[in-house]
Design a protein around this motif. Structure first.
Motif, PDB file in Angstrom:
ATOM      1  N   THR A   4       0.847  -1.188   0.000  1.00 38.71           N
ATOM      2  CA  THR A   4       0.000   0.000   0.000  1.00 38.71           C
ATOM      3  C   THR A   4       0.884   1.240   0.000  1.00 38.71           C
ATOM      4  O   THR A   4       1.888   1.291   0.703  1.00 38.71           O
ATOM      5  CB  THR A   4      -0.909   0.003   1.245  1.00 38.71           C
ATOM      6  OG1 THR A   4      -1.800  -1.103   1.157  1.00 38.71           O
ATOM      7  CG2 THR A   4      -1.714   1.273   1.341  1.00 38.71           C
ATOM      8  N   THR A   6       0.941   5.322   0.696  1.00 36.52           N
ATOM      9  CA  THR A   6       0.244   6.426   1.357  1.00 36.52           C
ATOM     10  C   THR A   6       1.076   7.692   1.197  1.00 36.52           C
ATOM     11  O   THR A   6       2.239   7.719   1.597  1.00 36.52           O
ATOM     12  CB  THR A   6       0.045   6.126   2.859  1.00 36.52           C
ATOM     13  OG1 THR A   6      -0.600   4.859   3.012  1.00 36.52           O
ATOM     14  CG2 THR A   6      -0.780   7.208   3.530  1.00 36.52           C
ATOM     15  N   LEU A  32      -1.103   4.975   9.997  1.00 36.94           N
ATOM     16  CA  LEU A  32      -1.917   5.360   8.837  1.00 36.94           C
ATOM     17  C   LEU A  32      -1.767   4.341   7.714  1.00 36.94           C
ATOM     18  O   LEU A  32      -2.750   3.929   7.097  1.00 36.94           O
ATOM     19  CB  LEU A  32      -1.502   6.749   8.323  1.00 36.94           C
ATOM     20  CG  LEU A  32      -1.810   7.953   9.186  1.00 36.94           C
ATOM     21  CD1 LEU A  32      -1.172   9.208   8.593  1.00 36.94           C
ATOM     22  CD2 LEU A  32      -3.311   8.135   9.333  1.00 36.94           C
ATOM     23  N   GLY A  33      -0.529   3.953   7.447  1.00 33.33           N
ATOM     24  CA  GLY A  33      -0.272   2.978   6.387  1.00 33.33           C
ATOM     25  C   GLY A  33      -0.863   1.614   6.697  1.00 33.33           C
ATOM     26  O   GLY A  33      -1.432   0.952   5.824  1.00 33.33           O
ATOM     27  N   THR A  35      -3.426   0.915   8.673  1.00 33.70           N
ATOM     28  CA  THR A  35      -4.888   0.995   8.573  1.00 33.70           C
ATOM     29  C   THR A  35      -5.330   0.993   7.107  1.00 33.70           C
ATOM     30  O   THR A  35      -6.307   0.328   6.749  1.00 33.70           O
ATOM     31  CB  THR A  35      -5.391   2.268   9.285  1.00 33.70           C
ATOM     32  OG1 THR A  35      -4.949   2.235  10.644  1.00 33.70           O
ATOM     33  CG2 THR A  35      -6.897   2.364   9.251  1.00 33.70           C
ATOM     34  N   LYS A  36      -4.592   1.706   6.263  1.00 34.09           N
ATOM     35  CA  LYS A  36      -4.916   1.742   4.836  1.00 34.09           C
ATOM     36  C   LYS A  36      -4.715   0.368   4.205  1.00 34.09           C
ATOM     37  O   LYS A  36      -5.544  -0.087   3.408  1.00 34.09           O
ATOM     38  CB  LYS A  36      -4.065   2.788   4.120  1.00 34.09           C
ATOM     39  CG  LYS A  36      -4.419   2.949   2.656  1.00 34.09           C
ATOM     40  CD  LYS A  36      -3.640   4.076   2.012  1.00 34.09           C
ATOM     41  CE  LYS A  36      -4.027   4.220   0.550  1.00 34.09           C
ATOM     42  NZ  LYS A  36      -3.264   5.283  -0.107  1.00 34.09           N
ATOM     43  N   LYS A  39      -7.576  -1.878   5.111  1.00 39.56           N
ATOM     44  CA  LYS A  39      -8.766  -1.497   4.336  1.00 39.56           C
ATOM     45  C   LYS A  39      -8.655  -1.988   2.891  1.00 39.56           C
ATOM     46  O   LYS A  39      -9.614  -2.523   2.332  1.00 39.56           O
ATOM     47  CB  LYS A  39      -8.969   0.013   4.382  1.00 39.56           C
ATOM     48  CG  LYS A  39     -10.294   0.464   3.799  1.00 39.56           C
ATOM     49  CD  LYS A  39     -10.575   1.917   4.073  1.00 39.56           C
ATOM     50  CE  LYS A  39     -11.122   2.211   5.415  1.00 39.56           C
ATOM     51  NZ  LYS A  39     -12.357   1.615   5.813  1.00 39.56           N
ATOM     52  N   GLU A  40      -7.468  -1.839   2.287  1.00 33.34           N
ATOM     53  CA  GLU A  40      -7.286  -2.292   0.905  1.00 33.34           C
ATOM     54  C   GLU A  40      -7.350  -3.818   0.789  1.00 33.34           C
ATOM     55  O   GLU A  40      -7.639  -4.337  -0.289  1.00 33.34           O
ATOM     56  CB  GLU A  40      -5.974  -1.755   0.340  1.00 33.34           C
ATOM     57  CG  GLU A  40      -6.037  -0.276   0.025  1.00 33.34           C
ATOM     58  CD  GLU A  40      -4.799   0.253  -0.678  1.00 33.34           C
ATOM     59  OE1 GLU A  40      -3.896  -0.537  -1.047  1.00 33.34           O
ATOM     60  OE2 GLU A  40      -4.730   1.490  -0.853  1.00 33.34           O
ATOM     61  N   ASP A  44     -11.880  -3.847   7.957  1.00 31.94           N
ATOM     62  CA  ASP A  44     -11.933  -2.586   8.677  1.00 31.94           C
ATOM     63  C   ASP A  44     -11.584  -2.872  10.125  1.00 31.94           C
ATOM     64  O   ASP A  44     -12.221  -3.715  10.764  1.00 31.94           O
ATOM     65  CB  ASP A  44     -13.333  -1.978   8.569  1.00 31.94           C
ATOM     66  CG  ASP A  44     -13.374  -0.529   9.004  1.00 31.94           C
ATOM     67  OD1 ASP A  44     -12.743  -0.194  10.028  1.00 31.94           O
ATOM     68  OD2 ASP A  44     -14.036   0.266   8.325  1.00 31.94           O
TER      69      ASP A  44
END
Length: 140
Positions: A4, A6, A32-33, A35-36, A39-40, A44
């Protein structure tokens, strides 16, 4: 292996008196990364918490190589470095806009029951997560 990306614009509040990003902010960026990435991968983290499971950091290791500064943009790459059905190690690399590595490292996590902090087997309790993590972890 899924990676991912970010993009982060360095904010003034994230810098110290030397004009560089304070080391603690890199850990926030890694979150942040992470969590992203989750999600990807189709999940969640809030759903995990709603099921009474949390995933605390049990270790974090970051090497700082080059200062990021206010006004710059950095790119955070995040991936699943290793996974064994119980423990997840996420990998991180943060590059500045010139491609220089500002920091790299990893964080280790386990899943535990929110009420007792007793370990939870991802493989047994979260079979969908297990399947996706197995498929997307780094090949050694």
């Amino acid at each position: 292996m899924k990676i991912t990306e970010t993009k982060i614009d360095v904010r003034y509040a994230e810098t110290d008196q030397m004009g560089v990003v304070h080391h603690s902010n890199y850990i926030v960026w890694c979150e942040l990364g992470r969590t992203k990435l989750i999600k990807e991968l189709g999940f969640d983290y809030s759903d995990l918490e709603a099921a009474g499971i949390v995933s605390p950091v049990i270790n974090i290791d970051l090497d700082y190589k080059f200062p990021a500064r206010f006004g710059e943009s950095v790119t955070l790459l995040t991936w699943i470095d290793s996974y064994d059905g119980l423990r997840v190690v996420y990998g991180y690399k943060i590059n500045n806009q010139n491609g220089q590595i500002c920091a790299h490292g990893s964080s280790s996590h386990v899943c535990v029951k929110k009420e007792s902090f007793r370990p939870v087997s991802i493989k047994k309790q979260l079979p969908q997560w297990h399947e996706v993590y197995e498929k997307n972890k780094k090949s050694n």
